[in-house]
Structure formats: structure tokens, C-alpha cells
Design a protein around this motif. Structure first.
Motif, PDB file in Angstrom:
ATOM      1  N   ASP A   1     -17.474  45.096  19.032  1.00  0.00           N
ATOM      2  CA  ASP A   1     -17.268  45.386  20.173  1.00  0.00           C
ATOM      3  C   ASP A   1     -18.471  47.486  20.342  1.00  0.00           C
ATOM      4  OD1 ASP A   1     -16.432  47.877  22.229  1.00  0.00           O
ATOM      5  OD2 ASP A   1     -14.519  46.849  22.397  1.00  0.00           O
ATOM      6  N   LEU A   2     -19.420  47.263  20.414  1.00  0.00           N
ATOM      7  CA  LEU A   2     -19.905  47.656  21.283  1.00  0.00           C
ATOM      8  C   LEU A   2     -19.684  49.710  20.729  1.00  0.00           C
ATOM      9  CD1 LEU A   2     -23.149  46.654  22.636  1.00  0.00           C
ATOM     10  CD2 LEU A   2     -23.282  47.162  20.177  1.00  0.00           C
ATOM     11  N   HIS A   3     -17.913  49.564  21.921  1.00  0.00           N
ATOM     12  CA  HIS A   3     -17.943  51.391  21.506  1.00  0.00           C
ATOM     13  C   HIS A   3     -17.013  51.941  19.977  1.00  0.00           C
ATOM     14  CE1 HIS A   3     -19.817  51.450  25.558  1.00  0.00           C
ATOM     15  NE2 HIS A   3     -19.365  49.766  25.822  1.00  0.00           N
ATOM     16  N   ASN A   4     -16.891  51.083  19.880  1.00  0.00           N
ATOM     17  CA  ASN A   4     -15.704  51.656  18.920  1.00  0.00           C
ATOM     18  C   ASN A   4     -16.349  50.736  17.458  1.00  0.00           C
ATOM     19  OD1 ASN A   4     -15.066  48.708  18.795  1.00  0.00           O
ATOM     20  ND2 ASN A   4     -13.202  49.608  20.221  1.00  0.00           N
ATOM     21  N   GLY A   5     -17.262  49.712  17.776  1.00  0.00           N
ATOM     22  CA  GLY A   5     -17.468  48.673  16.230  1.00  0.00           C
ATOM     23  C   GLY A   5     -16.448  48.168  15.488  1.00  0.00           C
ATOM     24  N   ARG A   6     -15.691  47.934  16.363  1.00  0.00           N
ATOM     25  CA  ARG A   6     -15.032  47.340  15.634  1.00  0.00           C
ATOM     26  C   ARG A   6     -14.968  45.073  15.872  1.00  0.00           C
ATOM     27  NH1 ARG A   6     -10.221  43.916  17.345  1.00  0.00           N
ATOM     28  NH2 ARG A   6     -10.555  44.538  19.946  1.00  0.00           N
ATOM     29  N   CYS A   7     -14.554  44.715  15.009  1.00  0.00           N
ATOM     30  CA  CYS A   7     -15.228  43.755  14.438  1.00  0.00           C
ATOM     31  C   CYS A   7     -14.016  42.327  15.686  1.00  0.00           C
ATOM     32  CB  CYS A   7     -15.342  42.696  13.635  1.00  0.00           C
ATOM     33  SG  CYS A   7     -15.888  40.485  13.511  1.00  0.00           S
ATOM     34  N   VAL A   8     -14.994  42.305  16.850  1.00  0.00           N
ATOM     35  CA  VAL A   8     -13.238  41.645  18.013  1.00  0.00           C
ATOM     36  C   VAL A   8     -13.257  40.137  17.405  1.00  0.00           C
ATOM     37  CG1 VAL A   8     -13.723  43.314  19.119  1.00  0.00           C
ATOM     38  CG2 VAL A   8     -15.357  41.014  19.592  1.00  0.00           C
ATOM     39  N   GLY A   9     -14.168  39.426  16.392  1.00  0.00           N
ATOM     40  CA  GLY A   9     -14.021  37.908  17.018  1.00  0.00           C
ATOM     41  C   GLY A   9     -15.063  37.389  16.004  1.00  0.00           C
TER      42      GLY A   9
ATOM     43  N   PRO B   1     -24.858  35.084   9.552  1.00  0.00           N
ATOM     44  CA  PRO B   1     -23.404  34.101   9.715  1.00  0.00           C
ATOM     45  C   PRO B   1     -22.985  33.749   8.143  1.00  0.00           C
ATOM     46  CG  PRO B   1     -25.749  33.813  11.250  1.00  0.00           C
ATOM     47  CD  PRO B   1     -25.901  34.423  10.555  1.00  0.00           C
ATOM     48  N   MET B   2     -21.553  34.266   8.314  1.00  0.00           N
ATOM     49  CA  MET B   2     -21.079  34.160   7.112  1.00  0.00           C
ATOM     50  C   MET B   2     -20.059  32.962   6.593  1.00  0.00           C
ATOM     51  SD  MET B   2     -19.385  37.189   7.579  1.00  0.00           S
ATOM     52  CE  MET B   2     -20.841  38.448   8.192  1.00  0.00           C
ATOM     53  N   SER B   3     -19.514  33.186   5.310  1.00  0.00           N
ATOM     54  CA  SER B   3     -18.190  31.854   5.493  1.00  0.00           C
ATOM     55  C   SER B   3     -17.393  32.850   6.099  1.00  0.00           C
ATOM     56  CB  SER B   3     -18.151  31.826   4.199  1.00  0.00           C
ATOM     57  OG  SER B   3     -18.001  32.973   3.212  1.00  0.00           O
ATOM     58  N   ILE B   4     -16.039  32.197   6.374  1.00  0.00           N
ATOM     59  CA  ILE B   4     -15.218  32.490   6.724  1.00  0.00           C
ATOM     60  C   ILE B   4     -14.361  33.562   4.990  1.00  0.00           C
ATOM     61  CG2 ILE B   4     -13.381  30.942   5.162  1.00  0.00           C
ATOM     62  CD1 ILE B   4     -12.831  32.098   8.757  1.00  0.00           C
ATOM     63  N   GLN B   5     -14.510  33.142   4.756  1.00  0.00           N
ATOM     64  CA  GLN B   5     -14.153  34.565   3.336  1.00  0.00           C
ATOM     65  C   GLN B   5     -14.546  36.436   3.499  1.00  0.00           C
ATOM     66  OE1 GLN B   5     -11.492  34.532   1.289  1.00  0.00           O
ATOM     67  NE2 GLN B   5     -12.155  36.641   0.652  1.00  0.00           N
ATOM     68  N   GLN B   6     -15.894  36.022   3.846  1.00  0.00           N
ATOM     69  CA  GLN B   6     -16.892  37.108   4.443  1.00  0.00           C
ATOM     70  C   GLN B   6     -16.492  37.532   5.460  1.00  0.00           C
ATOM     71  OE1 GLN B   6     -20.619  35.125   3.290  1.00  0.00           O
ATOM     72  NE2 GLN B   6     -21.459  36.022   1.839  1.00  0.00           N
ATOM     73  N   LEU B   7     -16.408  36.698   6.272  1.00  0.00           N
ATOM     74  CA  LEU B   7     -15.912  37.174   7.894  1.00  0.00           C
ATOM     75  C   LEU B   7     -14.402  37.893   7.519  1.00  0.00           C
ATOM     76  CD1 LEU B   7     -16.249  37.005  10.811  1.00  0.00           C
ATOM     77  CD2 LEU B   7     -15.024  35.020  10.881  1.00  0.00           C
ATOM     78  N   ARG B   8     -13.532  37.664   6.380  1.00  0.00           N
ATOM     79  CA  ARG B   8     -12.484  38.023   6.732  1.00  0.00           C
ATOM     80  C   ARG B   8     -12.875  39.421   6.375  1.00  0.00           C
ATOM     81  NH1 ARG B   8     -10.006  33.236   4.159  1.00  0.00           N
ATOM     82  NH2 ARG B   8      -9.676  32.465   5.183  1.00  0.00           N
TER      83      ARG B   8
END
Ligand SMILES: Nc1nc2c(ncn2[C@@H]2O[C@@H]3COP(=O)(O)O[C@H]4[C@@H](O)[C@H](n5cnc6c(=O)[nH]c(N)nc65)O[C@@H]4COP(=O)(O)O[C@H]3[C@H]2O)c(=O)[nH]1
Length: 540
Positions: free
Chosen positions: A294-302, A507-514
Motif C-alpha cells: 500500500d503506497l500510502h502507509n507501506g503496508r504489505c497487503v498481499g 518474488p519470494m518463498s511463502i516463508q519469506q513472504l510471512r
């Protein structure tokens, strides 16, 4: 295309590759051979005419000289001596004679005892010359002459002089013709009466094939004569045959090479399809996830789920290679199904834990032709206990090629609560009007457009138009391929809500995404820490 189809195509292309160069070169050899022969015949005919012109010029000059000599007794021994001396100065004249009309009174070749009536003549030509062919002088029975007269004098010449060309090939026949009478004045080699009769006397050169010969007739510009040259067409046939002996093996080798190439490509294609099938059975596919911010708060939304194929030998094959291959071989739906299963297996827990997160799955055009993908997505998410907003589908413009079917499938997808994003927008041929006819949630701005931001490229304006367009359609935007802070800032300034790209995470593994999600909860400032996510397909 099935195996038999590929093999048949390979055989056909191989055969064509074999025959095409061969027949083309034979055809070229044939037409070039004909052209070469005709042009050499024209040369011969022109040479003949040139020699005849020279000869006539000498005859005219000799007769003019006699006319200008002081008066003396006609055919006297003094005059015959003068004529004799004159002949020595003209190479193309063998003798001179005194004439009275068509009667030859005296000549320098023999002591003439009686007048010799020459009979009918041809001509006169524009310079006043009259011609007698095949003249036999008494006392010289073995020789045939031509007599060319003007006023009271005549030159005695060899009728074949014009035909005695230097460097003439023995296979070329030639003739000197009287065109008005269509008669042969002199000839060398085979010259057929029918060829002479074909000449209309219209002053134009003529070329034709007759009775196994190539024939050319060229008229003289200022007389009623013409030159003919002919050559047997077997000479051309021989030339073509010799050329074919060189070209045929070349054509064969070229054809075999092309056929081998086709066979190689066909085998590769067949084996790649087989490998893809085996890869599905051996479960060689896995997923990497590229975070969406999310470009406005830097949150990873998915994240976007990106398919990966690692072969048995450990080779990593790019989706840009195997997705189109799967599409072409009718295997893409099986791959989509596999991707959905892996995503649900990998991410169900994560998605259940935070309902604000979503994972985007790419659908291909085949997936939009039936309800299978939509049904599978519904079933998998329900079984995993996930809310539908946890999953999103991405479709490309190409995926909407069959608008009626794809519209129905997408309606069903949205009716189930899943979100839909249009990917690669602007890279195909679609337009604003079609976009408005679909129910969509997100528009993904392609990397191609993001790349232009902050540059002078004219397409950077297009990027702004796409942003405007998305806004006017009420779509949220996800910018793809954001690689630097400048691009991020411009996008944010123009109201683009979300972005993905190497600036945030590869692009990363699911573990890295967590871990990534934990590190990017959103701090409200909108500043995103630039990430160099380790590993990943694109990490290089
Ligand atoms: N240079 C650069 N590249 C970036 C950056 N950020 C992301 N990318 C790459 O851009 C591609 C984005 O995916 P896409 O447009 O959906 O394009 C995808 C998508 O169209 C297709 N694809 C991937 N997975 C699937 C799948 O499961 N199903 C279908 N149907 N297609 C898939 O393959 C395409 C290529 O995928 P990838 O090779 O993974 O390449 C991905 C991603 O790794 C960046 O900042 N710089």
C-alpha cells in the motif's frame, strides 16, 4: 497440434525445403540460359550487319572513286589496271567490273571475252546499289560471287564475307538476308527457309524458337537486308543440365538441413510438451510470491502468486517460457489448477489470520472459457475456510479475447466474492470502451508504463492517461515493476494505491513472504523501506 500433426507438418516442410530450391534453380537456369543464348545471337546478328555495312561503304567509296577519274576508254586495259589498283586498297572487295545495265562488260578477275548478262537484281538500296547473288564468272567455275553495282561500275565480293565473323562459335548459324524478297544472300550452318519467311520486314528485330532452334533476325537500319543468327536449343539444355548437376546436390543438402531442422524443432516441441505433462505428474511446480504494498502507509497487503518450474535436473524454467507453451498445448488449465492448490496449501493459514491480506492468482484465456477455474477457486477457498476476499484473480487483455464467455466467468467469480484485476493493461489492443463493459476491481499498470515515469519518454503521458482512466472507472490501481523511489513517489503523488516491484521485494518463498508481511505492517507515513529480499526467482 498433436504428435501426428507435427510429424506430418515436419515431413511436408522438409519435402518442400528439398524440392523448392531445386525446382527454383532449374527454372532460373532454364530462363537464364535462354536469355544468354538470345543475347549472344543478337550480338552475332549485329556483327554480321556491321561487316555488311562496312563492305557496302567500301563498295560505294570504290565506285565513287572510279566515277571521279578522268574520262578514259570504258573497260580499256588502262581502266582495268586502275580498277585493279583500287581493289588493292579495299579489303572487302575482291574485284571491280564495268557494267552496262545488268550486263557485266569487263572485270579485274579475268580477261572477259564476252559480255555477261547477270539477270534480275535486288535493290536498289537507298544508296543506289543493285545486287546480284550467286554469280558465276566464266573461267572461275568453282567460285560464287556477289556483284554490287552503282552507275556503270560494280564491285565483286564474296557473298559470305559478312558472315565470316571472327570468334564465332561453330554451333551458331548465321545468314545475310534480303528482306523484301525474303531470300538468303549468304549463309553459314543450318538456316531454314521457314525462319526467313517468318520475318515480316517491319524493321523490328525478331526472336523465336522453332524446330529445336533459337533464332534471332535483326534488320539493317538503312537497307533491305537483315542478319539472322540461330543456335540449337540443345546447347541451352546442356547448359541447364550441367547447372542442375551442380545445383541438385546443393538443393539436396539444403533441403536435408532444413528437414533436419524441422525434425529437430518438431521433436523439441513434442518433447517439451511431454516434459510439461511429466512435470505436472511429478509435481515440479512451485510458487513464489511477490509482495504488494500500500503506497500510502507501506503496508504489505498481499502478494501475486508467480508459478515456477524446477525440472528434475534442477533447471529453473521461466513462466514466460512454460506458460505460453502450456497454453499452446492445452495444459494451462491443469497448471492453473495446480497453482490454486499450492496457493491455498501455502497461504491458507496466513490469509485466515489476516483477512486484509490477499493473494492474486493469474488466469489465462483458456481459464475464462469454462467455469472450471471459478468453481475450483470457490471449492478450494471454502474447504480452506478462507474468506473470498483473500483471493484475487488477475486476467490479461488476451484473456478477454472471447468477451461473452469471459464476461460470464468473471461475473461468476465476482458473484462469489473474489476480486478481479486486469493485468498488462495497455499492452494489447483493447480500449477504454471494452474495459467499461467488465466488472473489475483493480487495474494493474504494466511495468512498461512504470518504466517511463520520471523520464522524457512520450509514453510517460500514456501512463498518466491510464491512471486517469482507472480513476474514472472507479478501479483501484496496482503499479507493477516499480524499481526505484522516484517511480514510487510519482505513482503515489498521482493517487495510485498499490505497487509491487523489486524496490519493495522480489518474488519470494511463502516463508519469506510471512516475514516480509511482519516487517511491513504499515506505519502510516507511507514510506516503504526498500527491500532486497533474498532468494526468489528474479533475485538472479
Ligand atoms: N524487471 C522486473 N521484473 C519484475 C519486477 N517486479 C516484478 N517483476 C516480474 O514481472 C512479472 C510480473 O508478472 P506478470 O505481469 O503477471 O507476468 C507473468 C504472468 O503473465 C505469467 N505467469 C506467472 N505465473 C503464472 C501463473 O501461475 N499462471 C499464468 N497464467 N501466468 C503466469 O508469467 C509472467 C512472467 O512472470 P515472472 O517471470 O515471474 O515475472 C513477473 C515478476 O517476477 C521488477 O521490479 N522488475
Amino acid at each position: 497440434m498433436n504428435k501426428l500433426g507435427v510429424l506430418l507438418l515436419a515431413c511436408t516442410v522438409g519435402l518442400l525445403a528439398l524440392l523448392a530450391p531445386l525446382s527454383l534453380s532449374l527454372y532460373l537456369a532454364q530462363s537464364q540460359g535462354r536469355e544468354a543464348v538470345m543475347s549472344s545471337l543478337h550480338e552475332v546478328a549485329n556483327d554480321v550487319l556491321e561487316r555488311a555495312r562496312l563492305q557496302r561503304a567500301q563498295i560505294n567509296a570504290a565506285i565513287s572513286q572510279l566515277n571521279q577519274q578522268p574520262p578514259q576508254a570504258f573497260c580499256s586495259s588502262q581502266q582495268l589496271q586502275d580498277m585493279h589498283r583500287l581493289v588493292l586498297g579495299y579489303r572487302h572487295i575482291v574485284g571491280m567490273a564495268g557494267m552496262a545495265g545488268s550486263t557485266l562488260l569487263c572485270n579485274t578477275l579475268q580477261a572477259q571475252t564476252e559480255p555477261l548478262a547477270l539477270g534480275a537484281f535486288s535493290g536498289p538500296d537507298p544508296s543506289g546499289l543493285r545486287f546480284w547473288n550467286k554469280v558465276h564468272l566464266p573461267g572461275l567455275p568453282d567460285q560464287v560471287f556477289a556483284v554490287v553495282a552503282r552507275d556503270n561500275y560494280a564491285a565483286i565480293i564474296h557473298p559470305d564475307f559478312a558472315l565470316d565473323l571472327l570468334n564465332q562459335q561453330s554451333s551458331v548459324s548465321s545468314a545475310f538476308l534480303q528482306t523484301r524478297l525474303r531470300s538468303i544472300i549468304g549463309q553459314r550452318g543450318v538456316v531454314k527457309e521457314q525462319w526467313v519467311q517468318r520475318y515480316s520486314g517491319d524493321g523490328k528485330a525478331l526472336e523465336f524458337e522453332d524446330d529445336g532452334y533459337f533464332v534471332v533476325i535483326v534488320p539493317a537500319s538503312n537497307s533491305e537486308t537483315a542478319a539472322l543468327a540461330a543456335q540449337s536449343s540443345s546447347v541451352v539444355a546442356e547448359r541447364v543440365r550441367r547447372l542442375a548437376l551442380i545445383i541438385a546436390p546443393l538443393g539436396l543438402v539444403l533441403g536435408l538441413l532444413l528437414a533436419a531442422l524441422v525434425a529437430y524443432l518438431a521433436r523439441r516441441r513434442l518433447s517439451l510438451k511431454g516434459e510439461l505433462q511429466a512435470a505436472l505428474e511429478r509435481d515440479e511446480f512451485f510458487i513464489e510470491y511477490q509482495p504488494i504494498i500500500d503506497l500510502h502507509n507501506g503496508r504489505c497487503v498481499g502478494a501475486e502468486a508467480l508459478a515456477r518450474w524446477r525440472t528434475q535436473g534442477g533447471k529453473l524454467i521461466s513462466p514466460s517460457v512454460f506458460i505460453p507453451m502450456a497454453e499452446a498445448n492445452g495444459l494451462i488449465q491443469r497448471i492453473t489448477a495446480r497453482v490454486m492448490e499450492i496457493v491455498v496449501r501455502d497461504a491458507a493459514e496466513l490469509l485466515r489470520a489476516d483477512e486484509r491480506l490477499h493473494i492474486a492468482i493469474n488466469l489465462s484465456s483458456e481459464d475464462l472459457k469454462t467455469q472450471d477455474a471459478e468453481q475450483r477457486l470457490k471449492k478450494l477457498s471454502e474447504e480452506a475456510g478462507m474468506g473470498p476476499r483473500s483471493l484475487m484473480v488477475e486476467i490479461t487483455e488476451r484473456g478477454l479475447m472471447d468477451p461473452d464467455k469471459s464476461r460470464a466467468v468473471l461475473l461468476a467469480v465476482r458473484a462469489n466474492g473474489f476480486q478481479v484485476a486486469i493485468d498488462d493493461f495497455g499492452t494489447g489492443h483493447s480500449s477504454l470502451s471494452y474495459l467499461a463493459t467488465y466488472e473489475l476491481d483493480y487495474l494493474k499498470i504494466d511495468k512498461m508504463f512504470v518504466d517511463t515515469l520520471g523520464t522524457d519518454a512520450p509514453t510517460s503521458l500514456v501512463t498518466m492517461h491510464i491512471i486517469e482512466l482507472a480513476r474514472s472507472l472507479g478501479l483501484q490501481m496496482i503499479a507493477e515493476g516499480v524499481e526505484n523511489p522516484l517511480q514510487r513517489d510519482i505513482l503515489r503523488k498521482h493517487g495510485v494505491q498499490y505497487a509491487q516491484g523489486w524496490l519493495f521485494g522480489r518474488p519470494m518463498s511463502i516463508q519469506q513472504l510471512r516475514e516480509f508481511i511482519d516487517q511491513h505492517p504499515g506505519d502510516g507515513t507511507g514510506d516503504v523501506a526498500e527491500s532486497q529480499a533474498a532468494g526468489g526467482f528474479n533475485a538472479g
